[in-house]
Design a protein around this motif. Sequence first.
Motif, PDB file in Angstrom:
ATOM      1  N   TRP A 264      45.459  36.697  39.034  1.00 55.07           N
ATOM      2  CA  TRP A 264      45.571  37.701  37.991  1.00 55.07           C
ATOM      3  C   TRP A 264      44.853  38.985  38.398  1.00 55.07           C
ATOM      4  O   TRP A 264      43.954  38.969  39.236  1.00 55.07           O
ATOM      5  N   SER A 265      45.231  40.084  37.785  1.00 56.65           N
ATOM      6  CA  SER A 265      44.570  41.361  38.016  1.00 56.65           C
ATOM      7  C   SER A 265      43.079  41.221  37.707  1.00 56.65           C
ATOM      8  O   SER A 265      42.698  40.605  36.709  1.00 56.65           O
ATOM      9  N   GLY A 266      42.260  41.763  38.582  1.00 61.84           N
ATOM     10  CA  GLY A 266      40.816  41.699  38.387  1.00 61.84           C
ATOM     11  C   GLY A 266      40.163  40.467  38.981  1.00 61.84           C
ATOM     12  O   GLY A 266      38.952  40.297  38.882  1.00 61.84           O
ATOM     13  N   SER A 267      40.956  39.613  39.623  1.00 63.03           N
ATOM     14  CA  SER A 267      40.396  38.375  40.181  1.00 63.03           C
ATOM     15  C   SER A 267      39.714  38.590  41.531  1.00 63.03           C
ATOM     16  O   SER A 267      38.976  37.724  41.981  1.00 63.03           O
ATOM     17  N   GLY A 268      39.972  39.719  42.174  1.00 67.46           N
ATOM     18  CA  GLY A 268      39.339  39.996  43.468  1.00 67.46           C
ATOM     19  C   GLY A 268      40.240  39.774  44.662  1.00 67.46           C
ATOM     20  O   GLY A 268      39.755  39.648  45.786  1.00 67.46           O
TER      21      GLY A 268
ATOM     22  N   THR B 176      39.940  42.634  47.473  1.00 66.41           N
ATOM     23  CA  THR B 176      38.671  42.569  48.204  1.00 66.41           C
ATOM     24  C   THR B 176      38.671  41.381  49.158  1.00 66.41           C
ATOM     25  O   THR B 176      38.301  41.509  50.332  1.00 66.41           O
TER      26      THR B 176
ATOM     27  N   ARG C   7      38.659  33.921  39.345  1.00 61.12           N
ATOM     28  CA  ARG C   7      37.251  34.105  38.964  1.00 61.12           C
ATOM     29  C   ARG C   7      37.069  33.624  37.533  1.00 61.12           C
ATOM     30  O   ARG C   7      37.921  33.859  36.674  1.00 61.12           O
TER      31      ARG C   7
ATOM     32  N   VAL D 158      37.539  36.125  34.600  1.00 56.94           N
ATOM     33  CA  VAL D 158      38.879  36.585  34.234  1.00 56.94           C
ATOM     34  C   VAL D 158      39.452  35.541  33.278  1.00 56.94           C
ATOM     35  O   VAL D 158      39.666  34.398  33.642  1.00 56.94           O
TER      36      VAL D 158
ATOM     37  N   GLU E 159      42.059  34.256  32.211  1.00 59.13           N
ATOM     38  CA  GLU E 159      43.480  33.911  32.374  1.00 59.13           C
ATOM     39  C   GLU E 159      43.560  32.477  32.881  1.00 59.13           C
ATOM     40  O   GLU E 159      42.646  31.993  33.553  1.00 59.13           O
TER      41      GLU E 159
END
Length: 171
Positions: free
Chosen positions: A9-13, A16, A114, A117, A119
């Motif tokens: 999901w968006s924001g999970s890393g 990076t 993460r 997150v 989700e």
Amino acid sequence: MNVMGFAGWSGSGKTTLVEQVIAALSARGLVVSLVKHAHHSFDIDHAGKDSWRHRQAGCREVMVSSDQRWSLTRELRGAPEAGLDELLAHLGPCDLVLVEGFKRAAIPKIEVWRSVVAEPLLHPDDPRIVALATDARVESALPQLDINDPEGVADFIVEHLGLRTDSRSAP
């Protein structure tokens, strides 16, 4: 062609982790390419530049070349979005292609998850997910990789895909 996806999901890393894994794999002597899916309109060109002006004028494809790199931009102009197989066919020779996004693609994937997150996990509904890169312990039969250990994630990819690395460069 050896392919390993990263889904989450968006924001999970994902970005990076993928960036760090690319560096780890490249340091081992592997030639790595990347396909990244964007869910929105994006532009790698800049307004006012010659190539941007040519696209705006109606070119379907614009290639920009220098002594350091070349880039091809294709405007779809209403045509359907390219599938992953079509995109992979445009890549040059490499040892491995990493794919960021394309959650539903029929390729082996590492789920990036993460705990912060909020989700659900993807792997219960996707049999192509072969491992989980996470910052938490998760109830799963899948191998669990430390999201903060890109060398460990690179080790998993090399082993899972049976890649040969330059032993002089390997950690």
